[in-house]
Enzyme design. Sequence first.
Site, short mmCIF file in Angstrom:
data_model
loop_
_atom_site.label_atom_id
_atom_site.label_comp_id
_atom_site.label_asym_id
_atom_site.label_seq_id
_atom_site.Cartn_x
_atom_site.Cartn_y
_atom_site.Cartn_z
N GLU B 59 0.81 -1.22 0.00
CA GLU B 59 0.00 0.00 0.00
C GLU B 59 0.84 1.27 0.00
O GLU B 59 0.50 2.24 -0.68
CB GLU B 59 -0.97 0.01 1.19
CG GLU B 59 -2.18 -0.89 1.03
CD GLU B 59 -1.88 -2.35 1.29
OE1 GLU B 59 -0.76 -2.65 1.78
OE2 GLU B 59 -2.74 -3.20 1.03
N HIS B 128 -12.12 -3.69 8.63
CA HIS B 128 -12.65 -3.54 7.27
C HIS B 128 -13.96 -2.74 7.28
O HIS B 128 -14.79 -2.92 6.39
CB HIS B 128 -12.94 -4.90 6.62
CG HIS B 128 -11.72 -5.71 6.30
ND1 HIS B 128 -10.94 -6.28 7.26
CD2 HIS B 128 -11.17 -6.05 5.11
CE1 HIS B 128 -9.95 -6.95 6.69
NE2 HIS B 128 -10.07 -6.83 5.38
#
Lengths: 343, 325
Positions: B59, B128
């Site tokens: 990322e 999440h």
Amino acid sequence: MTDGQDGAVTAAASNRDIARLTALHGLMARIRAFERAAETGQTRGSVLGAVHLSIGQEAVAAGVCAQLRRDDLLLSTHRGHGHTLAKGADARAMMLELLGKAGGTSNGRGGSMHIADFSVGMLGANGVVSANIPIAVGAAQAIRLKGGDQVVVCLFGDGAINRGPFMEGLNWAKVFNLPVLFVCEDNGWSATTRTSELTAGDGAAARARSMDVTAIEIDGNDLALVDETAREVVARLRAGDGPILIHARTYRLLGHTASDTAGYRPAGEAEGRWEGDPMRRNRAVLEAAGVGAHEIDALEQAATDEMTRALDDAEAAPFAPAALAFDDVQDAGAPTRFWTREG
Amino acid sequence: MADITYLEAGRLALAEEMDRDPLVWALGEDLGRGGVFKQYDGLQARFGANRIVDTPISEATIMGAAVGAAMSGTRPVVEMRFSDFALCAVDELVNQAAKARYMFGGQTRVPLVVREPIGMWRSSAAQHSQSLEAWYAHIPGLVVTVPATPADNYALLKAAIRSDDPVVHMEHKNLWALKGPAAETDAPAEFGRGVVRRKGSAITIVTWSAAVWTALDAAAAMGVEGIDIEVIDLRTLWPWDRELVLESVSRTRRALVMHEAVQAGGFGAEIAATIAEELHHRLDGPVRRLGAPRAPVPYAPPMEEQLKITAGDVCRAVKVALGAA
């Protein structure tokens, strides 16, 4: 020259281009003089903030950057004055930036740690260790998308290899075969701690090779060797044979910042390392090849004069207008001044 | 215009912008197979692997590479899968993308978009499910977009791609399947323009993203009781439509700011404070806020339910605000 897979190498004494090494000596002298002027400015209080000097590391900046075209791209670190000068930035504009003055490369908004000159492909020093590595691979990806044969050089210190972006960035550059030259400018120190005490394994080159990235280990204080290595490597990158890492061993002769006296180093360590100062070593090479001491002295004096003038002129220059604090934040939702100070 | 889903609207916006400008490209994990929610389905076949780029699970480098590519003349669209994962790339977004134009004295721009799906969705639990829009609205240099409808997702993503500022485009996972009218034109949206989703006179609810639908459900229920609620969908949080909010609240004289994100330090606090500062003497009661309790999002549905702002919660908050509780 060698591909370095067998470890450190040194330049052959023969086959040296003395005219080129003389010119590069002048470049190193300009970097050294710029750093000395910045140090003076900090002592006088005109150069603000943290200033990280690259004294002792000039051969890496000069040797690598002199092999680049103006349209090649460069990403640097908090210790980035030398890289920026070597890429072709204007020393006077850089000095103005260090003092936060109008006409500085970033009009006084960046200062030393964020020195940048996009007009010569220098896309910025970075205040965050190893943060320039992903940016460099992205710049290379843009070159690929737009079609071009430029290369991207990313310089970082030995401390940077212990951050995740080093691993991520090298892996990325390899899997996409990007034209990035990673240069680990290893000065032995992570701020005020010896890097070897905190680094497992054999360092930058070993880590690069574990990802099948070609790695070359060199003596970064040997100007001729850095120059030769960079020439060969840049040609390979331009031909599409990338990425490549150079691990250049050098030494930070002064403290982490201009205000750091480096009292944490064992007595005598730095003093001993002045023997290996790239300026002294290259002077010896030039003199052995018949270049007169007066000619080298003249080069060094010209550099000192140039940077002394740059500092004096910058000190006499006005600050950039304070209202610029609100420019270039963003187009949408740009800031206004503090309401309490209006009217 | 035919109806379109929120997910298809995002895909259409990206495809149209890629057709329009060869320097627009997207990068992220699994994009070649359509992305984690299939927002990119078919795009790699159409535009090639050099423009719909499958990346390593890196990322920091996905975001950092986008910064470098944006500073080098391209317009990258970054996919982060979940806003939670984007936390691995906060330096690259906050210290690099948001600052480069400024600290380099305007020598460069960073025209990147990062798509960060937010919100609770199908028991996705603590890593999440977060809605972290307030973090990015806090950072000078960033634009934050939070569309609630398919047409807005389309028009705001187009605006984000054409913007020279870095934009955090936060799509709500629970809205992917939402069907609604497609945009009437192919024009990009204008940042900082909210919309009144329901006219009313008793109180103004200010909200964004999926919470807009919760507010509208509550307004419908309260309407039956004769309480007429105005609902404003901000659409973008930075810049945010201050004028629209202040105009509305100066008419209704009461305000409730609500969002799915944690209430403490949420962006609703900024809006509530602004209303209080600007309209203090014109209000018939204190500005109210409604956001999630300050707890991580749990897994099991009965616990997850505890963290959600429901239409019933909104109705109760409205009654408190109206002094009728």
